[in-house]
Motif scaffolding. Structure first.
Motif, PDB file in Angstrom:
ATOM      1  N   LYS A 284      22.377   6.295   7.820  1.00  0.00           N
ATOM      2  CA  LYS A 284      21.706   7.013   6.729  1.00  0.00           C
ATOM      3  C   LYS A 284      20.582   7.894   7.254  1.00  0.00           C
ATOM      4  O   LYS A 284      20.035   7.667   8.330  1.00  0.00           O
ATOM      5  N   THR A 285      20.181   8.864   6.459  1.00  0.00           N
ATOM      6  CA  THR A 285      19.050   9.727   6.777  1.00  0.00           C
ATOM      7  C   THR A 285      17.816   8.865   7.051  1.00  0.00           C
ATOM      8  O   THR A 285      17.550   7.917   6.318  1.00  0.00           O
ATOM      9  N   GLY A 286      17.119   9.187   8.141  1.00  0.00           N
ATOM     10  CA  GLY A 286      15.919   8.451   8.509  1.00  0.00           C
ATOM     11  C   GLY A 286      16.142   7.323   9.501  1.00  0.00           C
ATOM     12  O   GLY A 286      15.178   6.814  10.076  1.00  0.00           O
ATOM     13  N   ASP A 287      17.390   6.921   9.712  1.00  0.00           N
ATOM     14  CA  ASP A 287      17.671   5.873  10.692  1.00  0.00           C
ATOM     15  C   ASP A 287      17.245   6.326  12.082  1.00  0.00           C
ATOM     16  O   ASP A 287      17.363   7.505  12.426  1.00  0.00           O
ATOM     17  N   LYS A 288      16.755   5.387  12.888  1.00  0.00           N
ATOM     18  CA  LYS A 288      16.384   5.651  14.276  1.00  0.00           C
ATOM     19  C   LYS A 288      17.525   5.179  15.168  1.00  0.00           C
ATOM     20  O   LYS A 288      18.024   4.058  15.015  1.00  0.00           O
ATOM     21  N   LEU A 289      17.936   6.056  16.084  1.00  0.00           N
ATOM     22  CA  LEU A 289      19.026   5.748  16.995  1.00  0.00           C
ATOM     23  C   LEU A 289      18.584   6.007  18.426  1.00  0.00           C
ATOM     24  O   LEU A 289      17.737   6.855  18.680  1.00  0.00           O
ATOM     25  N   ARG A 290      19.184   5.278  19.365  1.00  0.00           N
ATOM     26  CA  ARG A 290      18.869   5.437  20.783  1.00  0.00           C
ATOM     27  C   ARG A 290      20.089   6.049  21.484  1.00  0.00           C
ATOM     28  O   ARG A 290      21.227   5.691  21.189  1.00  0.00           O
ATOM     29  N   ILE A 291      19.828   6.942  22.431  1.00  0.00           N
ATOM     30  CA  ILE A 291      20.890   7.569  23.215  1.00  0.00           C
ATOM     31  C   ILE A 291      21.361   6.568  24.268  1.00  0.00           C
ATOM     32  O   ILE A 291      20.558   6.022  25.025  1.00  0.00           O
ATOM     33  N   THR A 292      22.666   6.318  24.319  1.00  0.00           N
ATOM     34  CA  THR A 292      23.251   5.361  25.255  1.00  0.00           C
ATOM     35  C   THR A 292      24.507   5.951  25.880  1.00  0.00           C
ATOM     36  O   THR A 292      24.818   7.128  25.697  1.00  0.00           O
ATOM     37  N   GLY A 293      25.247   5.104  26.558  1.00  0.00           N
ATOM     38  CA  GLY A 293      26.551   5.486  27.092  1.00  0.00           C
ATOM     39  C   GLY A 293      26.495   6.662  28.041  1.00  0.00           C
ATOM     40  O   GLY A 293      25.775   6.639  29.025  1.00  0.00           O
ATOM     41  N   MET A 294      27.211   7.704  27.700  1.00  0.00           N
ATOM     42  CA  MET A 294      27.281   8.897  28.536  1.00  0.00           C
ATOM     43  C   MET A 294      26.077   9.807  28.329  1.00  0.00           C
ATOM     44  O   MET A 294      25.973  10.850  28.953  1.00  0.00           O
ATOM     45  N   GLY A 295      25.185   9.434  27.428  1.00  0.00           N
ATOM     46  CA  GLY A 295      24.002  10.243  27.176  1.00  0.00           C
ATOM     47  C   GLY A 295      24.333  11.512  26.411  1.00  0.00           C
ATOM     48  O   GLY A 295      25.395  11.653  25.833  1.00  0.00           O
ATOM     49  N   ALA A 296      23.388  12.438  26.446  1.00  0.00           N
ATOM     50  CA  ALA A 296      23.537  13.714  25.739  1.00  0.00           C
ATOM     51  C   ALA A 296      22.968  14.818  26.629  1.00  0.00           C
ATOM     52  O   ALA A 296      21.859  15.301  26.394  1.00  0.00           O
ATOM     53  N   PRO A 297      23.695  15.181  27.689  1.00  0.00           N
ATOM     54  CA  PRO A 297      23.200  16.180  28.640  1.00  0.00           C
ATOM     55  C   PRO A 297      22.734  17.460  27.950  1.00  0.00           C
ATOM     56  O   PRO A 297      23.399  17.964  27.046  1.00  0.00           O
ATOM     57  N   GLY A 298      21.571  17.934  28.359  1.00  0.00           N
ATOM     58  CA  GLY A 298      21.013  19.144  27.784  1.00  0.00           C
ATOM     59  C   GLY A 298      20.262  18.920  26.479  1.00  0.00           C
ATOM     60  O   GLY A 298      19.640  19.830  25.950  1.00  0.00           O
ATOM     61  N   PHE A 299      20.339  17.700  25.958  1.00  0.00           N
ATOM     62  CA  PHE A 299      19.652  17.387  24.704  1.00  0.00           C
ATOM     63  C   PHE A 299      18.680  16.230  24.871  1.00  0.00           C
ATOM     64  O   PHE A 299      17.525  16.314  24.467  1.00  0.00           O
TER      65      PHE A 299
ATOM     66  N   LEU B  28      32.676  12.638  15.757  1.00  0.00           N
ATOM     67  CA  LEU B  28      33.859  11.878  16.120  1.00  0.00           C
ATOM     68  C   LEU B  28      33.518  10.622  16.914  1.00  0.00           C
ATOM     69  O   LEU B  28      32.358  10.238  17.029  1.00  0.00           O
ATOM     70  N   THR B  29      34.506   9.951  17.452  1.00  0.00           N
ATOM     71  CA  THR B  29      34.305   8.697  18.163  1.00  0.00           C
ATOM     72  C   THR B  29      33.445   8.869  19.401  1.00  0.00           C
ATOM     73  O   THR B  29      32.593   8.030  19.700  1.00  0.00           O
ATOM     74  N   CYS B  30      33.636   9.972  20.134  1.00  0.00           N
ATOM     75  CA  CYS B  30      32.855  10.157  21.362  1.00  0.00           C
ATOM     76  C   CYS B  30      31.364  10.272  21.043  1.00  0.00           C
ATOM     77  O   CYS B  30      30.529   9.774  21.792  1.00  0.00           O
ATOM     78  N   GLY B  31      31.000  10.888  19.937  1.00  0.00           N
ATOM     79  CA  GLY B  31      29.602  10.982  19.541  1.00  0.00           C
ATOM     80  C   GLY B  31      29.037   9.634  19.128  1.00  0.00           C
ATOM     81  O   GLY B  31      27.925   9.278  19.487  1.00  0.00           O
ATOM     82  N   ALA B  32      29.826   8.870  18.387  1.00  0.00           N
ATOM     83  CA  ALA B  32      29.384   7.554  17.929  1.00  0.00           C
ATOM     84  C   ALA B  32      29.130   6.618  19.102  1.00  0.00           C
ATOM     85  O   ALA B  32      28.237   5.780  19.051  1.00  0.00           O
ATOM     86  N   GLN B  33      29.874   6.775  20.177  1.00  0.00           N
ATOM     87  CA  GLN B  33      29.724   5.915  21.351  1.00  0.00           C
ATOM     88  C   GLN B  33      28.454   6.228  22.132  1.00  0.00           C
ATOM     89  O   GLN B  33      28.026   5.437  22.957  1.00  0.00           O
ATOM     90  N   ARG B  34      27.828   7.354  21.895  1.00  0.00           N
ATOM     91  CA  ARG B  34      26.616   7.741  22.614  1.00  0.00           C
ATOM     92  C   ARG B  34      25.333   7.315  21.900  1.00  0.00           C
ATOM     93  O   ARG B  34      24.245   7.601  22.357  1.00  0.00           O
ATOM     94  N   LEU B  35      25.489   6.631  20.761  1.00  0.00           N
ATOM     95  CA  LEU B  35      24.333   6.243  19.953  1.00  0.00           C
ATOM     96  C   LEU B  35      24.388   4.759  19.599  1.00  0.00           C
ATOM     97  O   LEU B  35      25.473   4.196  19.423  1.00  0.00           O
ATOM     98  N   GLU B  36      23.203   4.151  19.478  1.00  0.00           N
ATOM     99  CA  GLU B  36      23.104   2.781  18.972  1.00  0.00           C
ATOM    100  C   GLU B  36      21.861   2.688  18.104  1.00  0.00           C
ATOM    101  O   GLU B  36      20.910   3.458  18.262  1.00  0.00           O
ATOM    102  N   ARG B  37      21.855   1.740  17.197  1.00  0.00           N
ATOM    103  CA  ARG B  37      20.692   1.525  16.339  1.00  0.00           C
ATOM    104  C   ARG B  37      19.548   0.963  17.165  1.00  0.00           C
ATOM    105  O   ARG B  37      19.752   0.193  18.080  1.00  0.00           O
TER     106      ARG B  37
END
Length: 66
Positions: free
Chosen positions: A8-23, A56-65
């Motif tokens: 939901k809007t306002g949720d805090k997420l952490r970058i994990t997995g393959m990360g987010a190069p350039g971001f 998509l799935t690849c984006g979801a795998q790069r984030l965790e609560r």
């Protein structure tokens, strides 16, 4: 990995997995700006204010609560 249907809007997420190069580095925190509940989540980086989206799935795998 996040579940788009539970993100939901306002949720805090952490970058994990393959990360987010350039971001964001692994472990950085982002805040959900909007999420369509199915396959796309728009976020804003908590430190830089830069915006990006994860899709998509690849984006979801790069984030965790936090």
């Amino acid at each position: 990995m996040i579940d788009f249907s539970e993100t939901k809007t306002g949720d805090k997420l952490r970058i994990t997995g393959m990360g987010a190069p350039g971001f964001a580095q692994l472990g950085d925190t982002v805040t959900v700006k909007s999420c369509n509940g199915k396959n796309r989540c728009d976020v804003v980086h908590d430190e830089t204010g830069e915006e990006a989206y994860f899709a998509l799935t690849c984006g979801a795998q790069r984030l965790e609560r936090t």
